[in-house]
Design a protein around this motif. Structure first.
Motif, PDB file in Angstrom:
ATOM      1  N   ASP A 131      39.538  38.734 -72.823  1.00 30.10           N
ATOM      2  CA  ASP A 131      38.419  39.578 -72.407  1.00 30.10           C
ATOM      3  C   ASP A 131      37.403  38.712 -71.657  1.00 30.10           C
ATOM      4  N   GLU A 132      37.246  38.954 -70.365  1.00 31.02           N
ATOM      5  CA  GLU A 132      36.381  38.114 -69.528  1.00 31.02           C
ATOM      6  C   GLU A 132      34.924  38.150 -70.000  1.00 31.02           C
ATOM      7  N   GLU A 133      34.435  39.315 -70.363  1.00 25.39           N
ATOM      8  CA  GLU A 133      33.039  39.404 -70.804  1.00 25.39           C
ATOM      9  C   GLU A 133      32.813  38.625 -72.090  1.00 25.39           C
ATOM     10  N   ARG A 134      33.756  38.749 -73.016  1.00 25.54           N
ATOM     11  CA  ARG A 134      33.635  38.006 -74.276  1.00 25.54           C
ATOM     12  C   ARG A 134      33.751  36.496 -74.024  1.00 25.54           C
ATOM     13  N   LEU A 135      34.622  36.104 -73.097  1.00 22.97           N
ATOM     14  CA  LEU A 135      34.783  34.694 -72.741  1.00 22.97           C
ATOM     15  C   LEU A 135      33.471  34.148 -72.187  1.00 22.97           C
ATOM     16  N   GLN A 136      32.877  34.847 -71.219  1.00 17.97           N
ATOM     17  CA  GLN A 136      31.625  34.377 -70.620  1.00 17.97           C
ATOM     18  C   GLN A 136      30.498  34.328 -71.645  1.00 17.97           C
ATOM     19  N   ARG A 137      30.477  35.301 -72.535  1.00 19.49           N
ATOM     20  CA  ARG A 137      29.448  35.335 -73.567  1.00 19.49           C
ATOM     21  C   ARG A 137      29.596  34.146 -74.521  1.00 19.49           C
ATOM     22  N   GLY A 138      30.846  33.844 -74.897  1.00 20.25           N
ATOM     23  CA  GLY A 138      31.081  32.714 -75.791  1.00 20.25           C
ATOM     24  C   GLY A 138      30.728  31.385 -75.149  1.00 20.25           C
ATOM     25  N   MET A 139      31.051  31.236 -73.870  1.00 18.89           N
ATOM     26  CA  MET A 139      30.725  29.985 -73.179  1.00 18.89           C
ATOM     27  C   MET A 139      29.214  29.801 -73.084  1.00 18.89           C
ATOM     28  N   LYS A 140      28.499  30.889 -72.794  1.00 17.84           N
ATOM     29  CA  LYS A 140      27.047  30.791 -72.680  1.00 17.84           C
ATOM     30  C   LYS A 140      26.409  30.417 -74.012  1.00 17.84           C
ATOM     31  N   GLU A 141      26.906  31.008 -75.094  1.00 16.31           N
ATOM     32  CA  GLU A 141      26.352  30.711 -76.420  1.00 16.31           C
ATOM     33  C   GLU A 141      26.499  29.231 -76.763  1.00 16.31           C
ATOM     34  N   LEU A 142      27.672  28.672 -76.505  1.00 15.78           N
ATOM     35  CA  LEU A 142      27.877  27.263 -76.812  1.00 15.78           C
ATOM     36  C   LEU A 142      27.093  26.360 -75.865  1.00 15.78           C
ATOM     37  N   ALA A 143      27.031  26.747 -74.603  1.00 19.24           N
ATOM     38  CA  ALA A 143      26.250  25.956 -73.647  1.00 19.24           C
ATOM     39  C   ALA A 143      24.779  25.949 -74.037  1.00 19.24           C
ATOM     40  N   ASP A 144      24.256  27.093 -74.471  1.00 17.61           N
ATOM     41  CA  ASP A 144      22.855  27.183 -74.885  1.00 17.61           C
ATOM     42  C   ASP A 144      22.581  26.322 -76.117  1.00 17.61           C
ATOM     43  N   LYS A 145      23.611  26.128 -76.945  1.00 19.67           N
ATOM     44  CA  LYS A 145      23.459  25.284 -78.135  1.00 19.67           C
ATOM     45  C   LYS A 145      23.606  23.799 -77.809  1.00 19.67           C
ATOM     46  N   GLY A 146      23.969  23.500 -76.570  1.00 19.28           N
ATOM     47  CA  GLY A 146      24.125  22.102 -76.173  1.00 19.28           C
ATOM     48  C   GLY A 146      25.425  21.481 -76.640  1.00 19.28           C
ATOM     49  N   VAL A 147      26.441  22.291 -76.953  1.00 16.79           N
ATOM     50  CA  VAL A 147      27.738  21.782 -77.397  1.00 16.79           C
ATOM     51  C   VAL A 147      28.482  21.172 -76.206  1.00 16.79           C
ATOM     52  N   ASP A 148      29.062  19.985 -76.402  1.00 25.84           N
ATOM     53  CA  ASP A 148      29.807  19.332 -75.336  1.00 25.84           C
ATOM     54  C   ASP A 148      30.878  20.259 -74.783  1.00 25.84           C
ATOM     55  N   TYR A 149      30.899  20.422 -73.461  1.00 21.31           N
ATOM     56  CA  TYR A 149      31.873  21.274 -72.762  1.00 21.31           C
ATOM     57  C   TYR A 149      31.815  22.728 -73.228  1.00 21.31           C
ATOM     58  N   GLY A 150      30.719  23.111 -73.865  1.00 20.56           N
ATOM     59  CA  GLY A 150      30.608  24.465 -74.398  1.00 20.56           C
ATOM     60  C   GLY A 150      30.699  25.538 -73.334  1.00 20.56           C
ATOM     61  N   GLY A 151      30.213  25.229 -72.121  1.00 26.82           N
ATOM     62  CA  GLY A 151      30.254  26.205 -71.042  1.00 26.82           C
ATOM     63  C   GLY A 151      31.336  25.955 -70.025  1.00 26.82           C
ATOM     64  N   SER A 152      32.303  25.121 -70.378  1.00 23.58           N
ATOM     65  CA  SER A 152      33.338  24.722 -69.410  1.00 23.58           C
ATOM     66  C   SER A 152      34.640  25.490 -69.609  1.00 23.58           C
ATOM     67  N   LEU A 153      35.050  26.211 -68.576  1.00 21.70           N
ATOM     68  CA  LEU A 153      36.350  26.874 -68.606  1.00 21.70           C
ATOM     69  C   LEU A 153      37.498  25.891 -68.392  1.00 21.70           C
ATOM     70  N   PRO A 154      37.399  24.934 -67.439  1.00 21.63           N
ATOM     71  CA  PRO A 154      38.479  23.950 -67.288  1.00 21.63           C
ATOM     72  C   PRO A 154      38.768  23.180 -68.572  1.00 21.63           C
TER      73      PRO A 154
END
Length: 366
Positions: A131-154
């Motif tokens: 699910d693309e929307e769920r994927l983007q939402r999950g990446m944003k949440e981790l990126a906002d938390k400062g998790v390493d590679y949290g917002g990286s799809l590659p």
């Protein structure tokens, strides 16, 4: 105008230098042309060199073209410490074709043959059911938390590929054992004995040098998925497994310990087994590689600890190794025997964030 003797020497030296530059440039472009000719016939395989090591094994590196300098650093390290004696081949994989420069410079840096391949698109990109929307939402949440590679799809693509697909690549089909190496790592000691042969002779399936805790934010549902799987297939658990390395309460919760997979020497027959394939497919269907950020390190570690006897795991104490800020530096006689070039005070084995003490306790139990 007649030239003086010193002037003649300078002129001749200049002419000689020009000739050498032209000669070397011709060689470089000749190599470049030969490589370019083969790129249309991927995978490209460099000429073989004589192999001294006797195990059916290879080095494996997943790398980008832009990482060439870091790749060369690693190759110099592993060749100097080990492979100049054993000449095991290399397999280089990328999600795009390697450039002629990458191939030319890496083949020049090693003492053995090398193969260069592209990861199939279906093994790299996320499956259509994600699910693309769920994927983007999950990446944003981790990126906002400062998790390493949290917002990286590659990075997610890489973790999924390393978890369930690398051993299926055509260039690895003729090999049983692999030693995973990464760009820009160090090997501190002279490795006189063959780790591949050790794995084969002692029936080991997984070897490591560093073990630590995973970031919980990246795998919040991984252990629940694992418990669901083992409840469905309890017969797949090994009798003498290493559950106590992973859990402090007999499997109710996960203590986050895992083997750091940027270094691993392992038996691909284990990953190719029906047990592991079934486990990976179960996890993959959950979508956690994308909705969360499941890493190949905890996935490999959980599988090796649960589905193989603990006696088939191995800590390579004699291999001094650094990745990023963490390093294993052998102690005592092993340090001296290996002529190790590392600070023994910076050894991570018994750092507060290390899981090595838990691993040790596996073999203290009776």
């Amino acid at each position: 105008m007649l030239l003086s003797n010193p002037q003649r020497v300078l002129v001749l030296a200049l002419i000689f230098r020009i000739i050498i530059i032209v000669f070397l440039d011709d060689i470089r472009w000749s190599i470049h042309a030969r490589i370019q000719k083969h790129l249309d016939q991927y995978p490209f395989i460099s000429p073989k060199a004589a192999q001294v090591g006797t195990a059916n094994a290879t080095f494996l590196m997943l790398a980008r073209n832009s990482e060439i300098e870091d790749v060369l650093h690693t190759l110099r390290q592993i060749e100097t410490s080990f492979n100049h004696r054993f000449h095991y081949p290399y397999v280089f994989l990328n999600d795009v074709q390697f450039t002629p420069e990458f191939i030319a410079r890496t083949t020049s840096a090693i003492s053995s043959s090398a193969s260069y391949g592209v990861v199939p698109t279906e093994h790299w990109n996320h499956p259509p059911e994600i699910d693309e929307e769920r994927l983007q939402r999950g990446m944003k949440e981790l990126a906002d938390k400062g998790v390493d590679y949290g917002g990286s799809l590659p990075y997610r693509n890489m973790c999924r590929f390393n978890s369930g697909f690398f051993y299926r690549h055509e260039l690895l089909q003729n090999y049983r054992y692999y030693w995973r190496i990464e760009p820009e790592v160090d090997f501190f000691c002279q490795i006189h004995d063959d780790p591949f042969q050790f794995m084969q002779d002692n029936n080991k399936i997984y070897g490591f040098t560093i073990t630590l805790y995973e970031f919980e934010a990246t795998i919040p549902t991984l252990w629940q998925a694992t418990k669901e799987f083992t409840q469905l297939y309890p017969e797949l658990l090994a009798e003498s497994n290493a559950l106590d390395f992973l859990s402090d309460d007999k499997g109710a919760t996960y203590n986050l310990c895992h083997f750091w997979s940027n270094f691993e020497i392992a038996d691909m027959n284990f990953w190719r087994s029906d047990t592991y394939r079934k486990f990976f497919d179960f996890l993959d269907a959950k979508g956690g590689f994308y909705y969360e950020r499941w890493g190949d390190a905890p996935v490999h570690s959980i599988a090796a600890a649960l589905f193989a006897p603990k006696e088939q795991l191995h800590f390579f104490n004699e291999i001094g190794y650094r990745h990023g800020t963490l390093q294993h530096c052998p102690q005592g006689e092993v340090f001296t025997k290996g002529q190790c070039q590392c600070s023994r005070r910076r050894n991570f084995d018994y750092d507060g964030y290390s899981c090595k003490p838990r691993y040790d306790r596996l073999f203290e139990q009776h």
